[in-house]
Motif scaffolding. Sequence first.
Motif, PDB file in Angstrom:
ATOM      1  N   PHE A 142     -31.920  37.759  31.013  1.00 42.92           N
ATOM      2  CA  PHE A 142     -32.160  36.609  31.883  1.00 42.92           C
ATOM      3  C   PHE A 142     -33.334  36.874  32.820  1.00 42.92           C
ATOM      4  N   HIS A 143     -33.311  38.020  33.516  1.00 40.83           N
ATOM      5  CA  HIS A 143     -34.376  38.318  34.478  1.00 40.83           C
ATOM      6  C   HIS A 143     -35.732  38.435  33.779  1.00 40.83           C
ATOM      7  N   PRO A 176     -21.967  39.518  31.700  1.00 38.53           N
ATOM      8  CA  PRO A 176     -22.867  40.426  32.416  1.00 38.53           C
ATOM      9  C   PRO A 176     -23.939  41.111  31.574  1.00 38.53           C
ATOM     10  N   ARG A 219     -29.904  33.511  28.233  1.00 36.99           N
ATOM     11  CA  ARG A 219     -30.958  34.073  29.077  1.00 36.99           C
ATOM     12  C   ARG A 219     -31.660  33.015  29.932  1.00 36.99           C
ATOM     13  N   PHE A 226     -28.669  34.116  38.251  1.00 36.77           N
ATOM     14  CA  PHE A 226     -27.689  34.496  37.235  1.00 36.77           C
ATOM     15  C   PHE A 226     -26.355  34.857  37.881  1.00 36.77           C
ATOM     16  N   HIS A 227     -25.256  34.425  37.237  1.00 39.85           N
ATOM     17  CA  HIS A 227     -23.906  34.783  37.650  1.00 39.85           C
ATOM     18  C   HIS A 227     -23.205  35.389  36.437  1.00 39.85           C
ATOM     19  N   GLY A 228     -22.775  36.623  36.550  1.00 37.44           N
ATOM     20  CA  GLY A 228     -22.123  37.287  35.440  1.00 37.44           C
ATOM     21  C   GLY A 228     -20.616  37.145  35.473  1.00 37.44           C
ATOM     22  N   GLU A 237     -27.573  39.684  31.657  1.00 36.89           N
ATOM     23  CA  GLU A 237     -28.385  39.577  32.870  1.00 36.89           C
ATOM     24  C   GLU A 237     -29.785  40.178  32.743  1.00 36.89           C
TER      25      GLU A 237
END
Length: 344
Positions: A212-213, A206, A184, A227-229, A209
Motif C-alpha cells: 500500500f505505502h 496487515p 494496495r 491504511f488500516h490493517g 501494508e
Amino acid sequence: MGDNAQRTEQAARRIMRMNAAYFQSKVLQSAVELGVFEMLAAGPATAGEICEELSLHPRLTGDFLDALVGLDLLDRADGHYTLAGEMADLLVASGGFYLGGSVASHARKHFRAWGELTAALRDGEAKSDIKGGTDGFMRLYQNPEAVARLMDHMDTFNRFVAPKLAVCMDWSGYRSFVDIGGARGNVASLLVQALPGLTGHVFDLPPVEPLFHEHMAKHGTADRVRFHGGDFLVDALPETDVAIIGHVLHDWPHEYRQKLIDRTYEAIRPGGALLVYDPMIDNDRREADALLQSLNCRVLSSGGSEYTVDEARSLVEHAGYRYDTVVELANLNNDRVVIARKDA
C-alpha cells in the motif's frame, strides 16, 4: 436456401465459434507469457528476429504472429511486426492500462481450472489451489511473487472502476470513505485524485501494508489515503461517511457477506452511504457474462460466486440500510454498483 436452413447454419456457425473461442484466448495468453508485446514495444521486428529473441520454433511462429495481426493485436508491414493501436498501453507493463497481469493470471490459473469444469459439475469441488477465507489470503500474502501477481490482476479491473465510482453518485456531501478489502489502494488513490475534497482509507490484512505505502508513494497520494490493517470480519472498521466493498463479496459465501455488510452499518456515520460493486447477475438470470463470471468464482474457489441485484438489495436492507439504486458501470467486468443509504 430456405429461412429455416439459414437460421440453422447461423446457429451452427455461432456454436462453432463458441467451441473454438479458446483459440483466441490462448494466442493472446501465450503472447503475453512469451513477452511478444514487451519485445515489440522496443521497436519493429521480423518473424526471424522474434524467434531468435524469444527462443521460438519457426514451425508455428509464422501463423502465431499473423493470427495476432488478424486479431488486431499486432500490425505487419514490409515483413516487420509492430504493436497495433492501443496495445502499448494495454499489453506492455509500462502502459497506463496494463491488462497483461490479468491475462497471465487467466493463463496460469483460470484456464487450467476451467479445463476441469466437467469434473467440477459432477463433484461440486473447486478446481484450483486458491484457498478462500482470511486464512487463505494470509497464506497467499506470505508469497511476495504471488501477491504481486494478484495485485496486478486486481488493478487490471479496478483502474477502470474508480472513474465510474467517482460519478455514480453525488459525493459533495461526504468527506471520507473507506475501501474495505481495498488491497494496495488503487481504487482509493484514483478516487481521491478524481474527488479532491475526499480523504480515503483502505482496510485490508496487515501484510498488504508495505505494498500500500509503495503504491501511494508511486501515485503521489500518501498524504490523502491511510491504511488500516485487520480482518474485516473481526476487527473494528474505521468510522467513515462512505464504505466501498468491491470485488470482495463474490469471494465469500452468503453468511459472511451478510456479516460484513452488517459491520459496515456500524462504521458509517448517519447520512452516509454504502457502495457495493461486483459483476452482479441480473434478476432474471439471463445475462451470460455475469453467469459465466459466477461460474468462474465457483470453479476457482469453494466459497465464491456472484449474486443477483435482488440478493445485494436484501443484504443491505437486512443490515438496516435504505436501498437507493443500482448503477451499471459499463466497465471491463460489466459491474453493477448497489448504492444504499444510512438515514440521518
